[in-house]
Motif scaffolding. Structure first.
Motif, PDB file in Angstrom:
ATOM      1  N   THR A 213       0.833  -1.211   0.000  1.00  0.00           N
ATOM      2  CA  THR A 213       0.000   0.000   0.000  1.00  0.00           C
ATOM      3  C   THR A 213       0.862   1.253   0.000  1.00  0.00           C
ATOM      4  O   THR A 213       0.545   2.232  -0.680  1.00  0.00           O
TER       5      THR A 213
ATOM      6  N   TRP B  42       1.553   6.418  -7.194  1.00  0.00           N
ATOM      7  CA  TRP B  42       0.381   6.903  -7.920  1.00  0.00           C
ATOM      8  C   TRP B  42       0.471   8.389  -8.300  1.00  0.00           C
ATOM      9  O   TRP B  42       0.309   8.716  -9.487  1.00  0.00           O
TER      10      TRP B  42
ATOM     11  N   ALA C 287      -9.110  12.217 -19.095  1.00  0.00           N
ATOM     12  CA  ALA C 287      -9.648  10.853 -19.214  1.00  0.00           C
ATOM     13  C   ALA C 287      -8.566   9.888 -19.703  1.00  0.00           C
ATOM     14  O   ALA C 287      -8.373   8.814 -19.120  1.00  0.00           O
TER      15      ALA C 287
ATOM     16  N   LEU D  48       0.192   1.787 -13.634  1.00  0.00           N
ATOM     17  CA  LEU D  48       0.401   1.347 -12.250  1.00  0.00           C
ATOM     18  C   LEU D  48       0.216  -0.165 -12.129  1.00  0.00           C
ATOM     19  O   LEU D  48       0.972  -0.844 -11.432  1.00  0.00           O
ATOM     20  N   GLN D  49      -0.791  -0.653 -12.836  1.00  0.00           N
ATOM     21  CA  GLN D  49      -1.029  -2.102 -12.834  1.00  0.00           C
ATOM     22  C   GLN D  49       0.212  -2.836 -13.354  1.00  0.00           C
ATOM     23  O   GLN D  49       0.653  -3.831 -12.782  1.00  0.00           O
TER      24      GLN D  49
ATOM     25  N   PHE E 174       3.165  -2.913 -10.900  1.00  0.00           N
ATOM     26  CA  PHE E 174       3.058  -3.932  -9.861  1.00  0.00           C
ATOM     27  C   PHE E 174       3.172  -5.351 -10.426  1.00  0.00           C
ATOM     28  O   PHE E 174       3.647  -6.245  -9.738  1.00  0.00           O
ATOM     29  N   GLU E 175       2.740  -5.512 -11.658  1.00  0.00           N
ATOM     30  CA  GLU E 175       2.918  -6.834 -12.283  1.00  0.00           C
ATOM     31  C   GLU E 175       4.400  -7.142 -12.472  1.00  0.00           C
ATOM     32  O   GLU E 175       4.814  -8.284 -12.417  1.00  0.00           O
TER      33      GLU E 175
ATOM     34  N   ALA F 144      -5.935   9.363 -16.999  1.00  0.00           N
ATOM     35  CA  ALA F 144      -6.379   8.442 -15.932  1.00  0.00           C
ATOM     36  C   ALA F 144      -6.280   6.999 -16.410  1.00  0.00           C
ATOM     37  O   ALA F 144      -5.800   6.122 -15.682  1.00  0.00           O
ATOM     38  N   ASP F 145      -6.720   6.771 -17.644  1.00  0.00           N
ATOM     39  CA  ASP F 145      -6.646   5.411 -18.214  1.00  0.00           C
ATOM     40  C   ASP F 145      -5.204   4.916 -18.250  1.00  0.00           C
ATOM     41  O   ASP F 145      -4.900   3.810 -17.801  1.00  0.00           O
TER      42      ASP F 145
ATOM     43  N   GLN G  98      -3.627   4.362 -14.763  1.00  0.00           N
ATOM     44  CA  GLN G  98      -4.099   3.134 -14.102  1.00  0.00           C
ATOM     45  C   GLN G  98      -3.465   1.889 -14.737  1.00  0.00           C
ATOM     46  O   GLN G  98      -3.043   0.973 -14.040  1.00  0.00           O
ATOM     47  N   GLU G  99      -3.425   1.892 -16.036  1.00  0.00           N
ATOM     48  CA  GLU G  99      -2.814   0.775 -16.759  1.00  0.00           C
ATOM     49  C   GLU G  99      -1.341   0.655 -16.363  1.00  0.00           C
ATOM     50  O   GLU G  99      -0.820  -0.435 -16.140  1.00  0.00           O
TER      51      GLU G  99
ATOM     52  N   PHE H 250       2.213   1.790  -3.428  1.00  0.00           N
ATOM     53  CA  PHE H 250       1.097   2.229  -4.273  1.00  0.00           C
ATOM     54  C   PHE H 250       0.857   3.734  -4.095  1.00  0.00           C
ATOM     55  O   PHE H 250       0.775   4.477  -5.074  1.00  0.00           O
TER      56      PHE H 250
END
Lengths: 177, 183
Positions: free
Chosen positions: A25, A32, A47, A57-58, A61-62, A50-51, A54-55, A28
């Motif tokens: 956390t 962010w 918009a 950040l994912q 972490f992957e 943000a997309d 988010q992609e 994260f």
């Protein structure tokens, strides 16, 4: 971001790469805001930013388990975010181009060339993460060919200095003499 | 996905992180799975070999997924466990014959291999300055890997492996203590 904050991100990311979920956390919440800021700066559209953020950040972490502890974490994460922004921007462009039948097909660049280009962009964005905010803004403005907050000779000088610093950061990261 | 719902994003990120770790863990236990399959092909009791091997692979996968000390312990533990495994496979068809009949050498191979594995795991733990979590994890993997072959010998084989391993580990601890006192 201060030096101590950068060191904290490096340390926490190293622990996360080792499997220490307790810091998840924290990492994260540290990653962010800069990722979101970078995406806003690159895409100029809330918009889309943000997309992409988010992609990105994912993906960060992957790939966290494969993070190289000898390298700084923030530029690494920002490089992934930068690449995600570029991918999204290209997708949007391609969509516009396919809707217009008169436009030429963009896929003329060979696969190998695209890979080389991708590596270069990733490397450049990695180096970009090392730069102060003013330098980064100047380079991003240059990249997208938009007007910077300052104009004329001041902007040119700032851009030149930023490019110099970017070059040296690139050399430092990849050990080029 | 224009608005940013951070708790959802956090959950997705966490899921992505765990998914990658699971994938890595599954890839990481491929060598154990390969050894288990090979051992099952030449074992006298394939179901037993497969059961113990599956336990070794499962434990290895859990450690690799979990990370930290247990993750780092998988490779040294597995390598140490290969010693008794290969020793037993090597002496599988050798017998020591005397006036009272013939004795299989497998049990001795388990004990000697266990001793070597115990020594190996302990030496690596000390050299790395690792804590008990590393030692316990590496020992677990080493014993299970060794047991892939020793379980086929019977309880005696497993007992020999465990005793040998314990002796190896204890001798390393004792040697270190004596060394520390001397210096």
């Amino acid at each position: 971001m201060t030096e101590s904050e950068r060191a904290e991100v490096d340390q926490l990311m190293a622990r996360l790469a080792d499997g220490d979920r307790a810091v998840f956390t924290d990492v994260f919440h540290l990653l962010w805001p800069p990722i979101e800021r970078l995406c806003r700066g690159l895409l100029k559209n809330d918009a889309d930013a943000a997309d992409a953020a988010q992609e990105a950040l994912q993906k960060v972490f992957e790939r966290a388990a494969a993070y190289d502890k000898s390298r700084p974490a923030m530029p690494w994460a920002l490089a992934i975010a930068g690449w995600e922004c570029r991918t999204l921007a290209r997708k949007r462009t391609r969509r516009r181009e396919t809707s217009d039948e008169n436009q030429a097909e963009p896929g003329t660049v060979g696969d190998e060339e695209r890979l080389v280009q991708r590596d270069l962009v990733e490397a450049a964005l990695g180096a970009l993460g090392h730069l102060p905010d003013a330098d980064r803004e100047a380079l991003i403005a240059t990249y997208w060919d938009t007007a910077a907050p300052v104009t004329g000779s001041t902007f040119r000088k700032r851009r030149e200095r930023a490019l110099d610093r970017l070059r040296s950061a690139f050399r430092r990261i990849y050990g080029i003499d | 996905m224009a608005s940013t719902d951070l708790p959802i994003l956090l959950r997705r990120a966490r899921w992505g992180y765990e998914k990658t770790r699971v994938r890595g863990a599954l890839l990481g236990v491929m060598p154990i799975a390969a050894i288990v399959l090979l051992a099952a092909c030449i074992a006298d009791h394939p179901p037993l070999t497969i059961t113990v091997g599956a336990a070794a692979a499962f434990l290895g996968a859990v450690f690799l997924w979990y990370g930290r000390a247990p993750q780092k312990a998988v490779l040294p533990g597995f390598t140490a466990g290969l010693v008794p495994l290969f020793l037993v496979v090597g002496v599988n068809h050798l017998h020591m014959c005397g006036p009272d009949g013939c004795t299989s050498l497998c049990m001795y191979a388990c004990a000697i291999g266990g001793l070597a594995a115990g020594l190996g795991v302990s030496v690596v733990s000390y050299r790395r300055g690792a804590g008990p979590a590393f030692w316990l994890s590496a020992s677990g993997i080493a014993l299970l890997t060794g047991a892939i072959a020793c379980a086929g010998v019977g309880y005696g084989g497993v007992a020999g492996l465990v005793l040998g391993f314990g002796a190896g580990a204890l001798s390393t601890v004792a040697q270190r203590r004596i060394g520390r006192r001397a210096s």
